[in-house]
Design an enzyme around this catalytic site. Sequence first.
Site, PDB file in Angstrom:
ATOM      1  N   GLU A  11       0.807  -1.222   0.000  1.00  0.00           N
ATOM      2  CA  GLU A  11       0.000   0.000   0.000  1.00  0.00           C
ATOM      3  C   GLU A  11       0.844   1.278   0.000  1.00  0.00           C
ATOM      4  O   GLU A  11       0.320   2.357  -0.260  1.00  0.00           O
ATOM      5  CB  GLU A  11      -0.942  -0.017   1.210  1.00  0.00           C
ATOM      6  N   GLY A  77     -12.503  -5.156   2.672  1.00  0.00           N
ATOM      7  CA  GLY A  77     -13.524  -6.116   2.250  1.00  0.00           C
ATOM      8  C   GLY A  77     -14.853  -5.384   2.085  1.00  0.00           C
ATOM      9  O   GLY A  77     -15.242  -4.587   2.938  1.00  0.00           O
ATOM     10  N   MET A 174      -8.891  -2.875   8.921  1.00  0.00           N
ATOM     11  CA  MET A 174      -8.338  -3.078  10.254  1.00  0.00           C
ATOM     12  C   MET A 174      -7.617  -1.863  10.850  1.00  0.00           C
ATOM     13  O   MET A 174      -6.969  -1.994  11.888  1.00  0.00           O
ATOM     14  CB  MET A 174      -7.418  -4.310  10.234  1.00  0.00           C
ATOM     15  N   GLU A 175      -7.710  -0.704  10.203  1.00  0.00           N
ATOM     16  CA  GLU A 175      -6.980   0.473  10.718  1.00  0.00           C
ATOM     17  C   GLU A 175      -7.770   1.778  10.682  1.00  0.00           C
ATOM     18  O   GLU A 175      -7.569   2.660  11.545  1.00  0.00           O
ATOM     19  CB  GLU A 175      -5.675   0.717   9.906  1.00  0.00           C
ATOM     20  N   ASP A 198     -11.827  -7.880  -1.634  1.00  0.00           N
ATOM     21  CA  ASP A 198     -12.604  -9.111  -1.391  1.00  0.00           C
ATOM     22  C   ASP A 198     -13.977  -8.728  -0.864  1.00  0.00           C
ATOM     23  O   ASP A 198     -14.236  -7.562  -0.598  1.00  0.00           O
ATOM     24  CB  ASP A 198     -11.870 -10.017  -0.380  1.00  0.00           C
TER      25      ASP A 198
END
Length: 232
Positions: A11, A77, A174-175, A198
């Site tokens: 990233e 996701g 997740m962040e 995803d």
Amino acid sequence: MLGIIGAMDIEVEALYERMTETEVRTIAGMEFHKGKLEGTEAVVVRSGIGKVNAGICSQILADCYHVTEIINTGVAGSLKAEINIGDIVLSSTAVQHDVDAGVFSYPPGEIPGLGIREFPADEKLLALAKECCERVNPEIQVFTGRVASGDQFIDSKEKKTRIHDTFDACCTEMEGAAIAQAAWLNKIPYLIIRSISDKADDSAHMDYDVFEAKAAANSVRLVTAMAKALSH
Ligand code: ADE
């Protein structure tokens, strides 16, 4: 000074390559790459995965680099059928889906004592991202909506449905909400930009491996275009 956080190498590496006049400093095990990105003064950093890393990283950007905006770039996701792999989600707000103080009558996601459940993104960064995305990624859809973050990779229909139904969020990662919380506490405008890798369901793990690089490239293209626009 623009702060740009990505959780993983994929990233941020393409951004490091595009920077000039770079100075690298390691703090808390994170490499902060300060320099110019498309003419804009920027610090790009890989935070590592998860909310704690992301929060620490954001605070360092505030304290040591006095950043004036924070952009979080990466993959996520999808939580909605119409948001496909490769599409981009821009945060209107961000919430932590794994925070639960319901026993004290707090709604899901609200951290006791803060007085706020979700952290609003900056309107100006949002408008700029929309405009840049339509220009540099014309073949994909761009959505604006809630981002739900937690310290879990979401890979089942049950987990996905719970997050979607509880928070009406567009994507999960997740962040983002940890960065949003740190930005809110420090009064720094922020935006999360997530490219879908995803569908956060039972095939998430396989799709993630296949589409991660393509998704990350879409985010990088957008962040680069924003940096260029901010230099004018
Ligand atoms: N990042 C990309 N896909 C994700 C997922 N399904 N859950 C959490 N973080 C993600």
